[in-house]
Design an enzyme around this catalytic site. Structure first.
Site, short mmCIF file in Angstrom:
data_model
loop_
_atom_site.label_atom_id
_atom_site.label_comp_id
_atom_site.label_asym_id
_atom_site.label_seq_id
_atom_site.Cartn_x
_atom_site.Cartn_y
_atom_site.Cartn_z
N GLN A 23 45.19 56.81 61.97
CA GLN A 23 45.17 56.82 60.73
C GLN A 23 46.25 55.82 60.05
OE1 GLN A 23 47.34 60.13 58.47
NE2 GLN A 23 45.45 60.59 58.22
N TYR B 108 49.53 60.10 48.70
CA TYR B 108 50.01 58.62 48.98
C TYR B 108 49.48 57.49 48.25
CZ TYR B 108 52.14 61.99 52.24
OH TYR B 108 52.63 63.05 52.93
N GLY C 85 43.10 71.12 61.84
CA GLY C 85 44.54 70.65 62.22
C GLY C 85 45.10 71.54 62.82
#
Length: 370
Positions: free
Chosen positions: A93, A176, A319
């Site tokens: 990532q 982000y 996750g």
């Protein structure tokens, strides 16, 4: 069995995934004392190589493993090799903080660059635990030429390829830099990089095109969070739909490997900034092969299996369940109960000694199988 849909092989570009149980990127802050991956991280990813695909933690931030120098690349090679030896695949990532960085972080000081954003607008809140006084976000400098950041993404992709990753994922969620350009609350530019949905989508599309040049379209994915929420992100529903329907349509034309949608859930929207809507129902009809659709955001195995079986998504991205269940795919496939005893304080925090780094990281047990 109820979970069968999660265990059909899945063709992802040139790769054939052994199952549709994907491990999400999760920051764990274990790259100590520097930003170089270590042996604990190699074990952490090796333990979880039963996933159809692992998406690495974002490659930036304090005590997070980087991908900007040769030392880091060589260390990542150990991790990718360990995952491959277990029959798994792993994407890196690629993460740029944009306005959610802080100029006093050691990594940011070393870069010699200011905190950049699409516009000179600070995000609300923030809490930098690594810095004395735990300061909040700063007002960023509006980047003069966003292609400079595109070049940084491209450099990271070159390093990811050299490190043996099977592909790369762009972090386009959680407030982000990609998210900031897409969201009109953070992007107030009046040039070709702001204003209309077409202009706000220009930067992330240029990033994707640059990565495709390096690794090929079938080895590129992107994570999106149209509902907003984290890090002071969120647009009215009308703006959200106009922006993301345009962007997703244009991304699909590039033929990338997958689009990962993070759906709305309250845990990541404490300030109530999010715009709740069903992201899979809204955007999946816009996506045609070869691009796949991954779903993320609080899925439990039964719900995930049903969504895959009904064609709402091609794979489920987990996750937190992967943290306490290193053997998560096998537990789901065999019907074993999941370990729900998370050591939440250890998700990000440790004192730096060996035992505290291992705690809540590589010491979760696998189930007992007949």
């Amino acid at each position: 069995m109820a979970a069968a849909a999660l265990f059909e092989p899945l063709k992802l570009g040139s790769l054939v995934l052994k199952n549709r149980v994907i491990m999400s990127a999760m920051t764990r802050n274990r790259a100590i004392p520097t930003n170089v991956p270590n042996d604990f991280m190699t074990e952490y990813y090796r333990q979880r190589a039963g996933a159809g695909l692992i998406i690495s933690e974002g490659t930036l931030w304090s005590t997070v493993p980087g991908l900007w120098n040769t030392t880091q690349v060589e260390a990542w090679k150990k991790i990718t090799s360990a995952v491959h030896a277990e029959g798994g695949f792993i994407f890196a990532q690629l993460w740029h903080l944009g306005r959610t960085a802080h100029p006093d972080l050691p990594e940011h000081k070393a870069s010699g660059k200011p905190v950049y954003g699409p516009s000179a607008i600070a995000a609300a809140g923030g809490k930098f635990r690594q810095l004395p006084g735990e300061p909040g976000y700063v007002t960023p400098i509006a980047i003069d030429d966003p292609m400079k950041i595109v070049a940084e993404f491209k450099h990271a992709a070159i390093n990811a390829k050299a490190a043996g990753f099977d592909g790369v994922e762009v972090h386009g969620a959680m407030g982000y830099i990609i998210h900031q350009f897409l969201d009109n609350s953070a992007n107030k530019r009046t040039d070709k990089w702001g204003g209309s949905p077409e202009n706000r989508a220009r930067f992330p599309l240029e990033v994707l095109k640059a990565l495709i040049e390096v690794v090929g379209a079938d080895k590129v994915g992107i994570k999106l969070a149209p509902c907003g929420g984290p890090n002071d992100m969120g647009m009215p529903l009308e703006d959200t739909l106009a922006t993301y329907k345009y962007f997703v349509t244009e991304v699909n034309k590039l033929g990338i490997a997958y689009i990962l949608f993070l759906r709305y859930y309250a845990m990541i929207d404490p300030a109530g900034r999010g715009t709740e809507h069903d992201v899979l129902d809204t955007y999946k009809p816009l996506i045609k092969a070869p691009t796949l659709v991954f779903g993320n955001g609080g899925f439990q195995p039964p719900e995930a299996a049903t969504a895959v079986a009904e064609g709402k998504m091609d794979a489920a991205v987990f996750g937190l369940p992967f943290i306490a269940n290193p053997d998560l795919p096998k537990r789901i496939r065999t019907g074993k109960e999941l370990n729900l005893q998370f050591d939440f304080p250890s998700l990000y925090n440790h004192s730096g000694d060996e035992e505290s780094v291992k705690k809540g990281f590589v010491d979760y047990p696998v189930a007992v199988y007949d």
